[in-house]
Scaffold this motif. Structure first.
Motif, PDB file in Angstrom:
ATOM      1  N   GLN A   1       0.963  -1.245  -0.045  1.00  0.00           N
ATOM      2  CA  GLN A   1      -0.030  -0.088  -0.337  1.00  0.00           C
ATOM      3  C   GLN A   1       0.901   1.224  -0.044  1.00  0.00           C
ATOM      4  N   ILE A   2       1.834   1.193   0.781  1.00  0.00           N
ATOM      5  CA  ILE A   2       2.733   2.437   0.866  1.00  0.00           C
ATOM      6  C   ILE A   2       3.549   2.833  -0.478  1.00  0.00           C
ATOM      7  N   TYR A   3       4.046   1.661  -1.076  1.00  0.00           N
ATOM      8  CA  TYR A   3       4.631   1.912  -2.332  1.00  0.00           C
ATOM      9  C   TYR A   3       3.880   2.182  -3.202  1.00  0.00           C
ATOM     10  N   THR A   4       2.694   1.581  -3.468  1.00  0.00           N
ATOM     11  CA  THR A   4       1.689   1.855  -4.408  1.00  0.00           C
ATOM     12  C   THR A   4       1.317   3.430  -4.369  1.00  0.00           C
ATOM     13  N   ARG A   5       0.745   3.838  -3.274  1.00  0.00           N
ATOM     14  CA  ARG A   5       0.507   5.236  -2.999  1.00  0.00           C
ATOM     15  C   ARG A   5       1.679   6.324  -3.564  1.00  0.00           C
ATOM     16  N   SER A   6       3.006   5.703  -2.785  1.00  0.00           N
ATOM     17  CA  SER A   6       4.199   6.724  -3.157  1.00  0.00           C
ATOM     18  C   SER A   6       4.432   6.992  -4.464  1.00  0.00           C
ATOM     19  N   LEU A   7       4.226   5.839  -5.312  1.00  0.00           N
ATOM     20  CA  LEU A   7       4.477   5.809  -6.835  1.00  0.00           C
ATOM     21  C   LEU A   7       3.476   6.672  -7.351  1.00  0.00           C
ATOM     22  N   ILE A   8       2.160   6.305  -7.088  1.00  0.00           N
ATOM     23  CA  ILE A   8       1.226   7.142  -7.812  1.00  0.00           C
ATOM     24  C   ILE A   8       1.192   8.698  -7.478  1.00  0.00           C
ATOM     25  N   ALA A   9       1.532   9.051  -6.292  1.00  0.00           N
ATOM     26  CA  ALA A   9       1.852  10.314  -5.695  1.00  0.00           C
ATOM     27  C   ALA A   9       3.075  10.873  -6.555  1.00  0.00           C
ATOM     28  N   ALA A  10       4.213  10.302  -6.986  1.00  0.00           N
ATOM     29  CA  ALA A  10       5.253  10.698  -7.530  1.00  0.00           C
ATOM     30  C   ALA A  10       4.938  11.028  -8.740  1.00  0.00           C
ATOM     31  N   PHE A  11       4.111  10.053  -9.568  1.00  0.00           N
ATOM     32  CA  PHE A  11       3.963  10.098 -10.829  1.00  0.00           C
ATOM     33  C   PHE A  11       3.021  11.365 -10.996  1.00  0.00           C
ATOM     34  N   CYS A  12       2.077  11.506 -10.263  1.00  0.00           N
ATOM     35  CA  CYS A  12       1.266  12.941 -10.404  1.00  0.00           C
ATOM     36  C   CYS A  12       1.686  13.939 -10.191  1.00  0.00           C
ATOM     37  N   PHE A  13       2.876  13.802  -9.302  1.00  0.00           N
ATOM     38  CA  PHE A  13       3.457  15.099  -8.961  1.00  0.00           C
ATOM     39  C   PHE A  13       4.265  15.508 -10.054  1.00  0.00           C
ATOM     40  N   HIS A  14       4.852  14.691 -10.871  1.00  0.00           N
ATOM     41  CA  HIS A  14       5.642  15.236 -11.965  1.00  0.00           C
ATOM     42  C   HIS A  14       4.654  15.184 -13.318  1.00  0.00           C
ATOM     43  N   ALA A  15       3.606  14.677 -13.313  1.00  0.00           N
ATOM     44  CA  ALA A  15       2.713  14.849 -14.448  1.00  0.00           C
ATOM     45  C   ALA A  15       1.965  16.265 -14.315  1.00  0.00           C
ATOM     46  N   TYR A  16       1.452  16.406 -13.247  1.00  0.00           N
ATOM     47  CA  TYR A  16       0.703  17.666 -13.005  1.00  0.00           C
ATOM     48  C   TYR A  16       1.521  18.924 -13.612  1.00  0.00           C
ATOM     49  N   GLN A  17       2.910  18.933 -13.103  1.00  0.00           N
ATOM     50  CA  GLN A  17       3.955  20.211 -13.429  1.00  0.00           C
ATOM     51  C   GLN A  17       4.193  20.066 -14.727  1.00  0.00           C
ATOM     52  N   GLN A  18       4.210  19.078 -15.300  1.00  0.00           N
ATOM     53  CA  GLN A  18       4.728  18.843 -16.798  1.00  0.00           C
ATOM     54  C   GLN A  18       3.422  19.488 -17.656  1.00  0.00           C
ATOM     55  N   VAL A  19       2.388  19.026 -17.378  1.00  0.00           N
ATOM     56  CA  VAL A  19       0.917  19.306 -17.946  1.00  0.00           C
ATOM     57  C   VAL A  19       0.758  20.919 -17.871  1.00  0.00           C
ATOM     58  N   SER A  20       1.035  21.537 -16.716  1.00  0.00           N
ATOM     59  CA  SER A  20       0.999  23.021 -16.403  1.00  0.00           C
ATOM     60  C   SER A  20       1.756  23.626 -17.440  1.00  0.00           C
ATOM     61  N   TYR A  21       3.034  23.279 -17.684  1.00  0.00           N
ATOM     62  CA  TYR A  21       3.924  23.820 -18.665  1.00  0.00           C
ATOM     63  C   TYR A  21       3.454  23.766 -20.047  1.00  0.00           C
ATOM     64  N   MET A  22       2.798  22.719 -20.456  1.00  0.00           N
ATOM     65  CA  MET A  22       2.285  22.316 -21.613  1.00  0.00           C
ATOM     66  C   MET A  22       0.898  23.426 -21.734  1.00  0.00           C
ATOM     67  N   ILE A  23       0.233  23.579 -20.695  1.00  0.00           N
ATOM     68  CA  ILE A  23      -1.121  24.766 -20.748  1.00  0.00           C
ATOM     69  C   ILE A  23      -0.382  26.136 -21.232  1.00  0.00           C
ATOM     70  N   LEU A  24       0.722  26.168 -20.458  1.00  0.00           N
ATOM     71  CA  LEU A  24       1.362  27.527 -20.530  1.00  0.00           C
ATOM     72  C   LEU A  24       1.958  28.137 -21.738  1.00  0.00           C
ATOM     73  N   ALA A  25       2.361  27.090 -22.709  1.00  0.00           N
ATOM     74  CA  ALA A  25       2.594  27.209 -23.882  1.00  0.00           C
ATOM     75  C   ALA A  25       1.588  27.479 -24.823  1.00  0.00           C
ATOM     76  N   ARG A  26       0.502  27.215 -24.467  1.00  0.00           N
ATOM     77  CA  ARG A  26      -0.953  27.263 -25.368  1.00  0.00           C
ATOM     78  C   ARG A  26      -1.562  28.511 -25.028  1.00  0.00           C
ATOM     79  N   VAL A  27      -1.624  29.037 -23.768  1.00  0.00           N
ATOM     80  CA  VAL A  27      -2.406  30.212 -23.244  1.00  0.00           C
ATOM     81  C   VAL A  27      -1.620  31.161 -22.821  1.00  0.00           C
TER      82      VAL A  27
END
Length: 399
Positions: free
Chosen positions: A314-340
Protein backbone atom coordinates in the motif's frame (compact mmCIF):
# COMPACT_ATOMS: atom_id res chain seq x y z
CA UNK A 1 -22.60 66.43 -103.09
CA UNK A 2 -22.32 63.32 -100.96
CA UNK A 3 -18.97 62.31 -99.63
CA UNK A 4 -17.21 59.30 -101.03
CA UNK A 5 -17.33 57.52 -97.73
CA UNK A 6 -21.06 57.97 -97.56
CA UNK A 7 -21.69 56.12 -100.79
CA UNK A 8 -19.10 53.39 -100.13
CA UNK A 9 -16.52 54.56 -102.61
CA UNK A 10 -13.91 54.74 -99.85
CA UNK A 11 -13.02 51.47 -98.13
CA UNK A 12 -13.43 51.57 -94.30
CA UNK A 13 -10.25 51.32 -92.32
CA UNK A 14 -9.31 47.98 -90.79
CA UNK A 15 -10.17 47.42 -87.15
CA UNK A 16 -7.23 48.16 -84.84
CA UNK A 17 -6.30 45.96 -81.85
CA UNK A 18 -8.50 46.45 -78.84
CA UNK A 19 -6.99 48.81 -76.25
CA UNK A 20 -5.75 47.02 -73.14
CA UNK A 21 -5.05 48.02 -69.54
CA UNK A 22 -2.99 46.31 -66.84
CA UNK A 23 -4.86 44.13 -64.39
CA UNK A 24 -3.84 43.89 -60.70
CA UNK A 25 -4.58 40.20 -60.66
CA UNK A 26 -1.95 37.83 -61.94
CA UNK A 27 -1.86 34.20 -62.81
CA UNK A 28 -5.57 33.79 -63.63
CA UNK A 29 -5.31 33.03 -67.36
CA UNK A 30 -5.01 35.11 -70.47
CA UNK A 31 -8.09 37.22 -69.76
CA UNK A 32 -7.92 37.53 -66.01
CA UNK A 33 -4.19 38.11 -65.41
CA UNK A 34 -1.52 40.20 -67.06
CA UNK A 35 -3.45 42.50 -69.42
CA UNK A 36 -7.06 42.07 -70.41
CA UNK A 37 -9.07 43.72 -73.17
CA UNK A 38 -11.37 46.60 -72.49
CA UNK A 39 -14.61 44.74 -73.04
CA UNK A 40 -17.40 46.48 -74.92
CA UNK A 41 -21.10 45.71 -75.02
CA UNK A 42 -21.87 42.41 -76.63
CA UNK A 43 -21.81 42.50 -80.47
CA UNK A 44 -19.85 45.78 -80.69
CA UNK A 45 -16.19 46.70 -80.95
CA UNK A 46 -14.22 49.89 -80.77
CA UNK A 47 -12.94 51.51 -83.95
CA UNK A 48 -10.48 54.39 -83.89
CA UNK A 49 -12.49 56.36 -86.46
CA UNK A 50 -16.00 55.03 -86.43
CA UNK A 51 -16.42 54.52 -82.65
CA UNK A 52 -18.64 51.54 -81.76
CA UNK A 53 -19.06 49.21 -84.70
CA UNK A 54 -20.33 45.63 -84.93
CA UNK A 55 -17.76 43.15 -83.62
CA UNK A 56 -16.62 40.21 -85.63
CA UNK A 57 -17.72 36.72 -84.54
CA UNK A 58 -14.18 35.92 -83.36
CA UNK A 59 -14.02 39.04 -81.20
CA UNK A 60 -17.44 38.35 -79.72
CA UNK A 61 -16.40 34.79 -78.91
CA UNK A 62 -13.23 36.12 -77.22
CA UNK A 63 -15.28 38.49 -75.07
CA UNK A 64 -17.65 35.71 -74.12
CA UNK A 65 -14.76 33.48 -73.02
CA UNK A 66 -13.27 36.28 -70.91
CA UNK A 67 -16.57 36.87 -69.14
CA UNK A 68 -17.00 33.17 -68.50
CA UNK A 69 -13.43 32.94 -67.17
CA UNK A 70 -14.04 35.76 -64.72
CA UNK A 71 -17.21 34.12 -63.43
CA UNK A 72 -15.45 30.76 -63.01
CA UNK A 73 -12.53 32.41 -61.14
CA UNK A 74 -14.92 34.30 -58.83
CA UNK A 75 -16.86 31.12 -58.08
CA UNK A 76 -13.63 29.21 -57.41
CA UNK A 77 -12.48 31.96 -55.04
CA UNK A 78 -15.72 31.76 -53.06
CA UNK A 79 -15.45 27.96 -52.79
CA UNK A 80 -11.82 28.17 -51.64
CA UNK A 81 -12.72 30.82 -49.04
CA UNK A 82 -15.59 28.68 -47.74
CA UNK A 83 -13.34 25.61 -47.51
CA UNK A 84 -10.65 27.63 -45.70
CA UNK A 85 -13.18 28.97 -43.20
CA UNK A 86 -14.47 25.45 -42.58
CA UNK A 87 -10.98 24.08 -41.99
CA UNK A 88 -10.15 26.98 -39.66
CA UNK A 89 -13.33 26.41 -37.65
CA UNK A 90 -12.60 22.68 -37.42
CA UNK A 91 -9.01 23.32 -36.34
CA UNK A 92 -10.19 25.80 -33.70
CA UNK A 93 -12.59 23.23 -32.24
CA UNK A 94 -9.85 20.60 -32.05
CA UNK A 95 -7.49 23.02 -30.27
CA UNK A 96 -10.22 23.98 -27.81
CA UNK A 97 -10.91 20.31 -27.01
CA UNK A 98 -7.18 19.62 -26.57
CA UNK A 99 -6.82 22.59 -24.23
CA UNK A 100 -9.85 21.49 -22.21
CA UNK A 101 -8.39 17.99 -21.90
CA UNK A 102 -5.08 19.43 -20.67
CA UNK A 103 -6.84 21.51 -18.01
CA UNK A 104 -8.79 18.42 -16.93
CA UNK A 105 -5.58 16.39 -16.62
CA UNK A 106 -3.89 19.24 -14.73
CA UNK A 107 -6.65 19.26 -12.12
CA UNK A 108 -6.97 15.47 -11.98
CA UNK A 109 -3.24 14.85 -11.45
CA UNK A 110 -3.19 17.56 -8.77
CA UNK A 111 -6.11 16.02 -6.91
CA UNK A 112 -4.58 12.55 -6.94
CA UNK A 113 -1.17 13.87 -5.89
CA UNK A 114 -2.57 15.69 -2.86
CA UNK A 115 -4.76 12.79 -1.74
CA UNK A 116 -2.18 10.00 -2.08
CA UNK A 117 0.65 12.18 -0.81
CA UNK A 118 -1.33 13.08 2.31
CA UNK A 119 -2.18 9.42 2.93
CA UNK A 120 1.51 8.50 2.82
CA UNK A 121 2.61 11.42 4.99
CA UNK A 122 0.05 10.45 7.65
CA UNK A 123 1.69 7.08 8.28
CA UNK A 124 5.25 7.92 7.16
CA UNK A 125 6.15 11.37 8.56
CA UNK A 126 9.42 11.72 6.68
CA UNK A 127 8.92 14.55 4.16
CA UNK A 128 12.55 14.58 2.97
CA UNK A 129 12.39 10.89 2.06
CA UNK A 130 9.05 11.30 0.32
CA UNK A 131 10.21 14.36 -1.63
CA UNK A 132 13.32 12.45 -2.71
CA UNK A 133 11.16 9.58 -3.96
CA UNK A 134 9.11 12.06 -5.99
CA UNK A 135 12.23 13.55 -7.59
CA UNK A 136 13.53 10.01 -8.26
CA UNK A 137 10.38 9.03 -10.15
CA UNK A 138 10.34 12.38 -11.97
CA UNK A 139 13.96 11.90 -13.05
CA UNK A 140 13.20 8.37 -14.30
CA UNK A 141 10.27 9.71 -16.36
CA UNK A 142 12.45 12.47 -17.84
CA UNK A 143 15.23 10.02 -18.76
CA UNK A 144 12.70 7.62 -20.31
CA UNK A 145 11.25 10.39 -22.48
CA UNK A 146 14.72 11.49 -23.62
CA UNK A 147 15.89 7.94 -24.41
CA UNK A 148 12.75 6.98 -26.34
CA UNK A 149 12.67 10.28 -28.24
CA UNK A 150 9.24 11.31 -26.89
CA UNK A 151 10.98 14.47 -25.72
CA UNK A 152 13.85 15.89 -27.73
CA UNK A 153 17.09 15.48 -25.82
CA UNK A 154 18.34 18.94 -24.85
CA UNK A 155 21.73 20.31 -25.85
CA UNK A 156 22.96 22.13 -22.80
CA UNK A 157 26.34 23.51 -21.80
CA UNK A 158 28.08 23.61 -18.45
CA UNK A 159 27.48 27.35 -18.23
CA UNK A 160 23.74 26.80 -18.68
CA UNK A 161 23.71 24.11 -15.98
CA UNK A 162 25.46 26.51 -13.63
CA UNK A 163 22.85 29.16 -14.39
CA UNK A 164 20.02 26.67 -13.78
CA UNK A 165 21.47 25.51 -10.44
CA UNK A 166 19.87 28.31 -8.34
CA UNK A 167 16.50 27.50 -9.91
CA UNK A 168 16.96 23.83 -8.98
CA UNK A 169 17.85 24.74 -5.39
CA UNK A 170 14.74 26.84 -4.78
CA UNK A 171 12.60 24.28 -6.67
CA UNK A 172 13.87 21.57 -4.32
CA UNK A 173 13.21 23.66 -1.23
CA UNK A 174 9.76 24.71 -2.42
CA UNK A 175 8.55 21.14 -2.91
CA UNK A 176 10.16 20.00 0.33
CA UNK A 177 8.42 22.76 2.33
CA UNK A 178 5.10 21.90 0.67
CA UNK A 179 5.41 18.27 1.77
CA UNK A 180 6.42 19.37 5.27
CA UNK A 181 3.25 21.48 5.46
CA UNK A 182 1.03 18.71 4.07
CA UNK A 183 2.40 16.38 6.71
CA UNK A 184 1.46 18.77 9.53
CA UNK A 185 -1.89 20.35 8.55
CA UNK A 186 -4.90 19.60 6.37
CA UNK A 187 -4.50 19.70 2.59
CA UNK A 188 -7.16 22.40 2.36
CA UNK A 189 -5.30 24.62 4.84
CA UNK A 190 -1.95 24.21 3.06
CA UNK A 191 -3.51 25.33 -0.22
CA UNK A 192 -5.28 28.21 1.49
CA UNK A 193 -1.92 29.48 2.76
CA UNK A 194 -0.36 28.92 -0.67
CA UNK A 195 -2.98 31.32 -2.05
CA UNK A 196 -0.63 34.04 -0.74
CA UNK A 197 1.81 33.39 -3.60
CA UNK A 198 0.80 36.66 -5.37
CA UNK A 199 1.76 38.65 -2.25
CA UNK A 200 5.30 37.27 -2.27
CA UNK A 201 5.51 37.57 -6.06
CA UNK A 202 4.79 41.31 -5.85
CA UNK A 203 7.13 41.76 -2.87
CA UNK A 204 10.12 39.91 -4.35
CA UNK A 205 9.67 41.44 -7.81
CA UNK A 206 9.71 44.91 -6.28
CA UNK A 207 12.84 44.18 -4.19
CA UNK A 208 14.97 42.31 -6.73
CA UNK A 209 13.60 43.37 -10.13
CA UNK A 210 12.42 46.89 -9.37
CA UNK A 211 8.96 46.09 -10.76
CA UNK A 212 6.62 48.32 -8.79
CA UNK A 213 2.96 47.19 -8.78
CA UNK A 214 0.05 49.44 -9.65
CA UNK A 215 -2.17 50.68 -6.79
CA UNK A 216 -4.96 48.37 -7.98
CA UNK A 217 -2.69 45.32 -7.75
CA UNK A 218 -1.67 46.32 -4.22
CA UNK A 219 -5.34 46.66 -3.23
CA UNK A 220 -6.08 43.17 -4.62
CA UNK A 221 -3.54 41.74 -2.14
CA UNK A 222 -5.60 42.91 0.85
CA UNK A 223 -8.38 40.29 0.49
CA UNK A 224 -5.72 37.61 -0.06
CA UNK A 225 -3.88 38.42 3.16
CA UNK A 226 -7.11 39.04 5.10
CA UNK A 227 -8.73 35.84 3.87
CA UNK A 228 -5.71 33.69 4.77
CA UNK A 229 -5.55 35.32 8.23
CA UNK A 230 -9.26 34.65 8.83
CA UNK A 231 -8.95 31.04 7.69
CA UNK A 232 -5.88 30.50 9.89
CA UNK A 233 -7.62 31.76 13.02
CA UNK A 234 -10.41 29.22 12.64
CA UNK A 235 -8.44 26.26 11.18
CA UNK A 236 -8.97 23.09 13.24
CA UNK A 237 -5.66 21.51 12.17
CA UNK A 238 -3.61 24.69 12.65
CA UNK A 239 -0.05 24.42 13.93
CA UNK A 240 2.88 26.75 13.43
CA UNK A 241 5.15 24.17 11.79
CA UNK A 242 2.61 23.53 9.01
CA UNK A 243 1.83 27.25 8.67
CA UNK A 244 5.44 28.42 8.34
CA UNK A 245 6.33 25.50 6.04
CA UNK A 246 3.59 26.58 3.63
CA UNK A 247 4.78 30.20 3.88
CA UNK A 248 8.35 29.10 3.17
CA UNK A 249 7.06 27.21 0.15
CA UNK A 250 5.47 30.42 -1.13
CA UNK A 251 8.72 32.35 -0.72
CA UNK A 252 10.88 29.74 -2.44
CA UNK A 253 8.55 29.14 -5.37
CA UNK A 254 8.19 32.85 -6.03
CA UNK A 255 11.97 33.23 -5.66
CA UNK A 256 12.29 30.68 -8.45
CA UNK A 257 10.13 32.85 -10.72
CA UNK A 258 12.13 35.98 -9.85
CA UNK A 259 15.44 34.16 -10.36
CA UNK A 260 14.37 32.90 -13.77
CA UNK A 261 13.79 36.52 -14.84
CA UNK A 262 16.91 37.81 -13.09
CA UNK A 263 19.30 35.22 -14.49
CA UNK A 264 17.62 35.07 -17.92
CA UNK A 265 18.88 31.59 -18.66
CA UNK A 266 19.87 31.40 -22.32
CA UNK A 267 18.07 28.45 -23.87
CA UNK A 268 18.84 26.60 -27.06
CA UNK A 269 16.04 25.59 -29.42
CA UNK A 270 15.85 22.13 -27.83
CA UNK A 271 15.60 23.55 -24.29
CA UNK A 272 11.93 24.42 -24.01
CA UNK A 273 10.02 24.79 -20.74
CA UNK A 274 9.32 21.05 -20.40
CA UNK A 275 12.98 20.19 -20.95
CA UNK A 276 14.00 22.90 -18.49
CA UNK A 277 11.61 21.47 -15.90
CA UNK A 278 12.97 17.95 -16.52
CA UNK A 279 16.56 19.13 -16.05
CA UNK A 280 15.62 20.93 -12.82
CA UNK A 281 13.92 17.73 -11.58
CA UNK A 282 17.06 15.64 -12.19
CA UNK A 283 19.24 18.27 -10.52
CA UNK A 284 16.83 18.40 -7.55
CA UNK A 285 17.23 14.65 -7.07
CA UNK A 286 21.03 14.95 -6.88
CA UNK A 287 20.71 17.91 -4.50
CA UNK A 288 18.27 16.26 -2.08
CA UNK A 289 19.54 12.66 -2.04
CA UNK A 290 22.65 13.46 0.07
CA UNK A 291 20.55 15.61 2.42
CA UNK A 292 18.20 12.66 2.93
CA UNK A 293 21.06 10.36 3.91
CA UNK A 294 22.52 12.93 6.32
CA UNK A 295 19.22 13.84 8.04
CA UNK A 296 16.39 11.30 8.05
CA UNK A 297 18.28 8.39 6.58
CA UNK A 298 16.57 5.90 4.28
CA UNK A 299 13.07 5.41 5.70
CA UNK A 300 11.41 3.87 2.64
CA UNK A 301 13.21 0.54 2.61
CA UNK A 302 11.12 -2.64 3.05
CA UNK A 303 12.84 -3.45 6.35
CA UNK A 304 12.00 -0.05 7.90
CA UNK A 305 8.41 -0.10 6.68
CA UNK A 306 7.78 -3.66 7.90
CA UNK A 307 9.33 -2.91 11.29
CA UNK A 308 6.90 0.00 11.61
CA UNK A 309 4.01 -2.36 10.93
CA UNK A 310 3.04 -0.66 7.67
CA UNK A 311 1.49 -2.28 4.64
CA UNK A 312 4.42 -2.48 2.22
CA UNK A 313 2.37 -2.80 -0.96
CA UNK A 314 0.00 0.00 0.00
CA UNK A 315 2.78 2.45 0.89
CA UNK A 316 4.74 1.79 -2.29
CA UNK A 317 1.65 1.96 -4.51
CA UNK A 318 0.47 5.24 -3.03
CA UNK A 319 3.98 6.72 -3.06
CA UNK A 320 4.52 5.86 -6.72
CA UNK A 321 1.10 7.19 -7.77
CA UNK A 322 1.73 10.41 -5.85
CA UNK A 323 5.21 10.76 -7.36
CA UNK A 324 3.94 10.15 -10.90
CA UNK A 325 1.10 12.66 -10.48
CA UNK A 326 3.57 15.12 -8.91
CA UNK A 327 5.69 15.13 -12.08
CA UNK A 328 2.74 14.83 -14.47
CA UNK A 329 0.73 17.79 -13.18
CA UNK A 330 3.74 20.11 -13.35
CA UNK A 331 4.60 18.97 -16.87
CA UNK A 332 0.99 19.43 -18.04
CA UNK A 333 1.06 22.89 -16.43
CA UNK A 334 3.98 23.85 -18.68
CA UNK A 335 2.16 22.42 -21.72
CA UNK A 336 -0.84 24.63 -20.93
CA UNK A 337 1.37 27.67 -20.40
CA UNK A 338 2.78 27.15 -23.92
CA UNK A 339 -0.76 27.42 -25.34
CA UNK A 340 -2.35 30.23 -23.32
CA UNK A 341 -1.38 33.59 -21.89
CA UNK A 342 0.11 33.86 -18.35
CA UNK A 343 -3.11 35.55 -17.16
CA UNK A 344 -5.26 32.66 -18.40
CA UNK A 345 -2.86 30.19 -16.79
CA UNK A 346 -3.05 32.14 -13.51
CA UNK A 347 -6.84 32.02 -13.54
CA UNK A 348 -6.69 28.28 -14.25
CA UNK A 349 -4.30 27.84 -11.34
CA UNK A 350 -6.75 29.71 -9.07
CA UNK A 351 -9.58 27.41 -10.15
CA UNK A 352 -7.30 24.41 -9.62
CA UNK A 353 -6.67 25.46 -6.03
CA UNK A 354 -10.41 25.72 -5.41
CA UNK A 355 -10.93 22.24 -6.87
CA UNK A 356 -8.14 20.74 -4.73
CA UNK A 357 -9.46 22.38 -1.54
CA UNK A 358 -13.04 21.21 -2.13
CA UNK A 359 -12.09 17.63 -3.09
CA UNK A 360 -9.67 17.25 -0.16
CA UNK A 361 -12.29 18.51 2.31
CA UNK A 362 -14.82 16.01 0.94
CA UNK A 363 -12.36 13.09 0.73
CA UNK A 364 -10.74 13.51 4.15
CA UNK A 365 -13.95 14.86 5.73
CA UNK A 366 -12.03 17.82 7.06
CA UNK A 367 -14.06 19.84 9.60
CA UNK A 368 -14.57 23.32 8.20
CA UNK A 369 -16.27 26.13 10.10
CA UNK A 370 -18.34 28.80 8.33
CA UNK A 371 -15.76 31.50 9.16
CA UNK A 372 -12.98 29.27 7.80
CA UNK A 373 -14.91 28.81 4.56
CA UNK A 374 -15.50 32.55 4.26
CA UNK A 375 -11.80 33.28 4.83
CA UNK A 376 -10.75 30.74 2.21
CA UNK A 377 -13.30 32.13 -0.24
CA UNK A 378 -12.12 35.72 0.29
CA UNK A 379 -8.48 34.71 -0.24
CA UNK A 380 -9.25 32.84 -3.47
CA UNK A 381 -11.41 35.69 -4.74
CA UNK A 382 -8.47 38.02 -4.09
CA UNK A 383 -6.20 35.72 -6.12
CA UNK A 384 -8.66 35.82 -9.03
CA UNK A 385 -8.90 39.62 -8.79
CA UNK A 386 -5.10 39.88 -8.72
CA UNK A 387 -4.76 37.76 -11.87
CA UNK A 388 -7.22 40.03 -13.69
CA UNK A 389 -5.63 43.30 -12.54
CA UNK A 390 -2.12 42.05 -13.28
CA UNK A 391 -2.75 42.19 -17.03
CA UNK A 392 -3.77 45.85 -16.93
CA UNK A 393 -0.72 47.91 -17.83
CA UNK A 394 -0.52 51.55 -16.71
CA UNK A 395 -0.97 54.08 -19.50
CA UNK A 396 2.26 55.85 -20.47
CA UNK A 397 2.42 59.41 -19.28
CA UNK A 398 2.43 62.11 -21.96
CA UNK A 399 5.71 63.95 -22.31
Amino acid sequence: MQSAAAVGLVRPCAARPLPTYPSPRRGAGPCIGGTQPLLTPRGLRLSARAGLVPASPLEEEENRRCRAGRHVAAAAGKVAAAEGAGEEAGGGLVKTLQLGALFGLWYLFNIYFNIYNKQVLKVLPYPINITTVQFTVGSAIALFMWITGILKRPKISGAQLFAILPLAIVHTMGNLFTNMSLGKVAVSFTHTIKAMEPFFSVLLSAIFLGELPTPWVVLSLLPIVGGVALASLTEASFNWAGFWSAMASNVTFQSRNVLSKKLMVKKEESLDNINLFSIITVMSFFLLAPVTLLTEGVKVSPAVLQSAGLNLKQIYTRSLIAAFCFHAYQQVSYMILARVSPVTHSVGNCVKRVVVIVTSVLFFRTPVSPINSIGTGIALAGVFLYSQLKRLKPKPKDA
